[in-house]
Design a protein around this motif. Structure first.
Motif, PDB file in Angstrom:
ATOM      1  N   GLN A   1      -6.327   3.878  -1.440  1.00 58.28           N
ATOM      2  CA  GLN A   1      -6.725   3.394  -2.770  1.00 58.28           C
ATOM      3  C   GLN A   1      -5.539   3.243  -3.727  1.00 58.28           C
ATOM      4  OE1 GLN A   1      -9.952   2.487  -3.030  1.00 58.28           O
ATOM      5  NE2 GLN A   1     -10.104   3.182  -0.914  1.00 58.28           N
ATOM      6  N   ARG A   2      -4.324   3.160  -3.219  1.00 57.38           N
ATOM      7  CA  ARG A   2      -3.133   3.002  -4.053  1.00 57.38           C
ATOM      8  C   ARG A   2      -2.413   1.727  -3.635  1.00 57.38           C
ATOM      9  NH1 ARG A   2      -0.175   7.814  -2.520  1.00 57.38           N
ATOM     10  NH2 ARG A   2       1.478   6.948  -3.777  1.00 57.38           N
ATOM     11  N   LEU A   3      -2.853   0.588  -4.221  1.00 65.66           N
ATOM     12  CA  LEU A   3      -2.375  -0.726  -3.815  1.00 65.66           C
ATOM     13  C   LEU A   3      -1.802  -1.514  -4.983  1.00 65.66           C
ATOM     14  CD1 LEU A   3      -5.515  -1.844  -1.777  1.00 65.66           C
ATOM     15  CD2 LEU A   3      -3.350  -1.094  -0.819  1.00 65.66           C
ATOM     16  N   LEU A   4      -0.815  -2.347  -4.686  1.00 70.28           N
ATOM     17  CA  LEU A   4      -0.347  -3.381  -5.594  1.00 70.28           C
ATOM     18  C   LEU A   4      -0.629  -4.716  -4.922  1.00 70.28           C
ATOM     19  CD1 LEU A   4       3.123  -2.017  -6.775  1.00 70.28           C
ATOM     20  CD2 LEU A   4       0.932  -1.879  -7.964  1.00 70.28           C
TER      21      LEU A   4
ATOM     22  N   ASP B   1       1.423   7.450  -7.710  1.00 68.09           N
ATOM     23  CA  ASP B   1       1.156   8.868  -7.543  1.00 68.09           C
ATOM     24  C   ASP B   1       1.954   9.727  -8.528  1.00 68.09           C
ATOM     25  OD1 ASP B   1      -0.284  10.916  -6.382  1.00 68.09           O
ATOM     26  OD2 ASP B   1       1.184  11.283  -4.803  1.00 68.09           O
TER      27      ASP B   1
ATOM     28  N   GLN C   1       0.838  -1.192   0.000  1.00 74.96           N
ATOM     29  CA  GLN C   1       0.000   0.000   0.000  1.00 74.96           C
ATOM     30  C   GLN C   1       0.873   1.243   0.000  1.00 74.96           C
ATOM     31  OE1 GLN C   1      -3.116  -0.011   2.878  1.00 74.96           O
ATOM     32  NE2 GLN C   1      -3.914   1.957   2.209  1.00 74.96           N
TER      33      GLN C   1
ATOM     34  N   ASP D   1      -2.572  11.082 -12.231  1.00 69.88           N
ATOM     35  CA  ASP D   1      -3.859  10.571 -11.751  1.00 69.88           C
ATOM     36  C   ASP D   1      -4.990  10.754 -12.763  1.00 69.88           C
ATOM     37  OD1 ASP D   1      -4.162  13.290 -11.581  1.00 69.88           O
ATOM     38  OD2 ASP D   1      -4.865  13.303  -9.518  1.00 69.88           O
TER      39      ASP D   1
ATOM     40  N   ARG E   1      -1.185   5.843 -11.372  1.00 71.15           N
ATOM     41  CA  ARG E   1      -1.958   6.366 -10.226  1.00 71.15           C
ATOM     42  C   ARG E   1      -1.458   5.740  -8.923  1.00 71.15           C
ATOM     43  NH1 ARG E   1      -6.060   5.845 -13.671  1.00 71.15           N
ATOM     44  NH2 ARG E   1      -6.835   3.884 -12.803  1.00 71.15           N
ATOM     45  N   THR E   2      -1.163   4.453  -8.943  1.00 72.12           N
ATOM     46  CA  THR E   2      -0.692   3.770  -7.736  1.00 72.12           C
ATOM     47  C   THR E   2       0.595   4.401  -7.218  1.00 72.12           C
ATOM     48  OG1 THR E   2      -1.720   1.694  -8.422  1.00 72.12           O
ATOM     49  CG2 THR E   2       0.042   1.541  -6.795  1.00 72.12           C
TER      50      THR E   2
ATOM     51  N   THR F   1      -2.063  -4.223 -10.305  1.00 71.21           N
ATOM     52  CA  THR F   1      -2.703  -3.095  -9.632  1.00 71.21           C
ATOM     53  C   THR F   1      -4.081  -3.549  -9.163  1.00 71.21           C
ATOM     54  OG1 THR F   1      -3.672  -2.284 -11.683  1.00 71.21           O
ATOM     55  CG2 THR F   1      -1.503  -1.424 -11.087  1.00 71.21           C
TER      56      THR F   1
END
Length: 193
Positions: free
Chosen positions: A17-20, A78, A13, A81, A75-76, A43
């Motif tokens: 909302q930014r997860l692999l 950053d 994380q 976006d 996006r993950t 993703t």
């Protein structure tokens, strides 16, 4: 000293909302530089698999990266976006014979859209018959392909003849992005096709 790393993680994380997911990474270092590596995962977006590899080749290290959903991956991390979709391919090489070991190569993204584009860009897109069809399809400006030759020396990213195009719009750009100084010097052209 030289070292090797082998990592398997169910989830990584980077922020809300930014997860692999399903991240697997191996890397090997000679104690000075990482000379061999491979990372895979996905993703949160369905079908968002990615893979990155670094392999040694005669005084250079070759970097290859692919992502099924470039927008979700960027996006993950950053980075961007506003991008939706896109198949990413990066082919590059570190020149280990030069100071700073610069990385040079090309990044390509196929079939992506930019959401919340400025009104001027939407207007230029709509100036053609093809562009009007794209505007009616939905939000964002769709692109067929982005091709961006680049050079990165650790602090400055230089773009040379980068271009993105669709049936309704063409964009070219060249210049420098100084990440350390947070300064962008770019010039380019936007052309309704």
């Amino acid at each position: 000293p030289p070292y090797e790393v082998d990592i398997r993680l169910d989830r990584v994380q980077f922020g809300p909302q930014r997860l692999l997911h399903g991240v697997a990474m191996t890397l090997r270092s000679d104690g000075r530089i990482v000379n061999q590596a491979r990372a895979t995962g996905r993703t949160a977006a369905e079908g968002g698999a990615f893979e990155v590899s670094l392999t040694p080749q005669e005084g250079r290290r070759t970097l290859r990266a692919t992502a099924a959903d470039a927008g979700a991956l960027l996006r993950t991390f950053d980075i961007i976006d506003r991008m939706e979709g896109g198949a990413l391919t990066v082919t590059a090489a570190y020149d280990d014979s030069k100071p700073g070991r610069p990385l040079s190569g090309t990044a390509e993204i196929a079939e992506f859209a930019i959401r919340d584009a400025p009104a001027v860009a939407k207007l230029m897109q709509a100036m053609t018959l093809y562009g009007m069809v794209d505007v009616l399809r939905g939000p964002g400006i769709g692109f067929t392909k982005l091709i961006a030759p680049f050079r990165y020396n650790g602090t400055v990213l230089t773009l040379n003849d980068a271009r993105a195009f669709s049936a309704s719009l063409g964009i070219t750009a060249k210049g420098r992005i100084d990440l350390a100084a947070e300064r962008v010097e770019m010039e380019g052209t936007i052309v309704p096709a």
